[in-house]
Design an enzyme around this catalytic site. Sequence first.
Site, PDB file in Angstrom:
ATOM      1  N   ASP A 268       0.867  -1.178   0.000  1.00 24.24           N
ATOM      2  CA  ASP A 268       0.000   0.000   0.000  1.00 24.24           C
ATOM      3  C   ASP A 268       0.909   1.234   0.000  1.00 24.24           C
ATOM      4  O   ASP A 268       2.144   1.130   0.091  1.00 24.24           O
ATOM      5  CB  ASP A 268      -0.978  -0.014   1.182  1.00 24.24           C
ATOM      6  CG  ASP A 268      -2.209   0.859   0.896  1.00 24.24           C
ATOM      7  OD1 ASP A 268      -2.157   1.686  -0.036  1.00 24.24           O
ATOM      8  OD2 ASP A 268      -3.222   0.734   1.615  1.00 24.24           O
TER       9      ASP A 268
HETATM   10  C1  BGC Z   1      -5.037   3.239   0.183  1.00 21.11           C
HETATM   11  C2  BGC Z   1      -5.184   2.230  -0.944  1.00 21.11           C
HETATM   12  C3  BGC Z   1      -5.109   2.945  -2.269  1.00 21.11           C
HETATM   13  C4  BGC Z   1      -3.781   3.654  -2.351  1.00 21.11           C
HETATM   14  C5  BGC Z   1      -3.554   4.364  -3.667  1.00 21.11           C
HETATM   15  C6  BGC Z   1      -3.801   4.109  -0.005  1.00 21.11           C
HETATM   16  O1  BGC Z   1      -3.770   5.149   0.910  1.00 21.11           O
HETATM   17  O2  BGC Z   1      -4.986   2.557   1.409  1.00 21.11           O
HETATM   18  O3  BGC Z   1      -6.396   1.542  -0.796  1.00 21.11           O
HETATM   19  O4  BGC Z   1      -5.263   2.035  -3.306  1.00 21.11           O
HETATM   20  O5  BGC Z   1      -3.732   4.620  -1.318  1.00 21.11           O
HETATM   21  O6  BGC Z   1      -4.360   5.465  -3.803  1.00 21.11           O
END
Ligand code: BGC
Length: 743
Positions: A268
């Site tokens: 993530d």
């Molecule tokens: C979130 C993810 C997301 C990623 C990209 C993160 O902060 O937890 O679910 O896909 O950002 O935007």
Amino acid sequence: MADAILTDEINSMDIDARVESILSQMTLEEKAGQLNSVDASSPDPSGRLADDIRAGRVGAVLNQVELPEICKLQYLALEESRLGVPLLFSRDVIHGFNTVFPLPLGQAASWNPGLVREAARIAAAEAAATGVRWTFAPMVDISRDPRWGRIAESLGEDPHLASVLGAAMVEGFQGEELSAPGSIAACVKHFAGYGASEGGRDYAATSIPDNEMRNVYLPPFKAALKAGAATFMTSFGDIDGVPATGNDYLINGVLRGEMGFDGLMISDWDSIGQLIVHGFCENPEEAARIAAQAGVDMDMMSSAFVDHLPALVRQGLVSEALLDEMARRVLTLKFALGVIDDPYADIHRGGAPAPADALSLAHKAAVESLVLLKNEGGVLPLDFSEIDNLAVIGPLADQPVEQMGTWVFDGRAERSITPLSAVRSALGDQAQLHFAPGLTHSRDNSQTGFADAAAAARASDAVILCLGEEAILSGEAHCRADITLPGAQLDLAKTIRAAGKPVIAVILAGRPLALTHIEPYFDALIYAWHPGNMGGPAIADVISGAANPSGKLPVSFPKSVGQIPIHYNRKNSGRPAEPDKVIAIEDVPVGAPQTSLGMSSFHLDDGYEPFYPFGFGLSYSKFAYGHIQISAQSIAPGEPLELAIDITNSGDRDGVEIVQLYIRDRAASLTRPVRELKAFQRVELPAGESRTVRFVLTDADLAFSRRDKSFGAEPGGFDVWIGGDSQADAHAAFELCARSAAG
Ligand code: BGC
């Protein structure tokens, strides 16, 4: 100028051979570059990222959806990096792209995998038309805590429902072929257990015993994998002391080893860097090594892989074979998507669906996501032809942006039709519409608009009261400790009630709210979640009776925050509560002895039942269930058990019922939930008609993950219930026999 990585000779080989051919030409730095996913949302991304792209230090780019900019970035990779490996563009396409569908939690209320698949398909086609080929969805985190803002993005509390719908989303995004026009790769997230963050606070640690991880949190991931999901994403969470992004047991052990996932795992956002903040790694070098060795292939935004993996390989701390494997997965995905063969392809061939088609599906999805929770005295549907004056009141009645909900970076608010404008069109000229928002936004505490709102109510035959939460109050990092309606909405409801007209409440929100104190002021209540662009027409359809509601709750609604977590599939415990054992706090005599309170599992102030149970939702039809007919009293492993039940629509309107089947394993080597959803069917039933609905169960449906991590059903007694919600009372019982010695 890029060297030709794909000669005619290489092009004729299969994907694996072509991947190996590219890999064999790469330096350690270029391999690590493929593992680096960077953000392109801030101004001038092609200028800012140019040097890194030319140097082969970027494999994927997120958050760029402007066609000219995507082309510029791709050109840099293709023409100005040594090997010319194209970039992969990704985006959070969560519940639509330009056309916004209901929140995932709202889509889950449809219990309609076909619809959910179709919505994902449209979102994919719209995204692919800009060059985005990878979405970070579906989020299949089981969510039992409505304080957690990301419950909006989830498919609810139930492993079976989230499995069916998560798989449908994967199929929708990916289509028949990843390389086909309009297909994008899915990314199933967040592996694993993110939804259990302590106190419903985003990013907090989780405490999930292995039994619960395997039987509650992992099944939807398994189902998404079975549906062919190309990629997975780690979670921000800390699971029993081991952050998910450094969790060798979960990624290499469970996901790759046990479940057989061979695709790409991305971290993530900066979650590799955060291994240091967690207190799990000393420095970025160690974080890169731990994440890579745990099974993460691509680094979203920490740059630890690209900065440190080459040196770690040279020092012998990470094997080159591992680095190759990671880069191989990225290249294989790029081939599978067709990005290497035709890097600009989807920009011109994506063929986004016509907005009108997308909006008509968004309308259908919004109708099916609405859940009718109360309809006292049959106040709904409202016959618009008999109305002379109608009031539309409330801070969410006319908010094209707010009704789209969270995660709508690319959503077109100008495509939204609000409840106010939809009701106005449905009503036509024959009646007068009185609009007064009462409050300017959901958190507004000022009562200055109340007088106008009360006057509108008094002047009308009925009131549509649109309350709820603005979009910003749910979603990532938007958690609430108090989940009642914010601002002065309770006071507004009381004021409107005092006008003495029927009050039809419509709640637009990103989570289940605690409605105990406000619900008595409503005659009817429609839960609309954040219904997306076409929320208004869907709401008007249900209120006017042009549509008959069929949505069912994908999550239990607590009476109060103190009840959380509350979910239907709880464990029985040694002292379960029963209705006649529950004592209300006001009934406890002063000075009562300690042992006088029933000695069972409940709260003195809120009992043990939720405000609305999982699976619940009313219709304008009336569905009556008969008795369960069961094909056998006992079955052997592998043998089917047939269950049938007659359902009658005794109302005067055609309707759709979501028929739900629950089981209970009475005794097993691990205690099992009091009820577990195992199957459901959408049944369309014309007024006055009956239908026999049939289900088939085998021991495979009764299986669970046991203490020794084996997966299977255990012999013994089972209960089964079929009905319209998780408190269904049509009941039968059967026995699963032991496997015979002969097998
Ligand atoms: C979130 C993810 C997301 C990623 C990209 C993160 O902060 O937890 O679910 O896909 O950002 O935007």
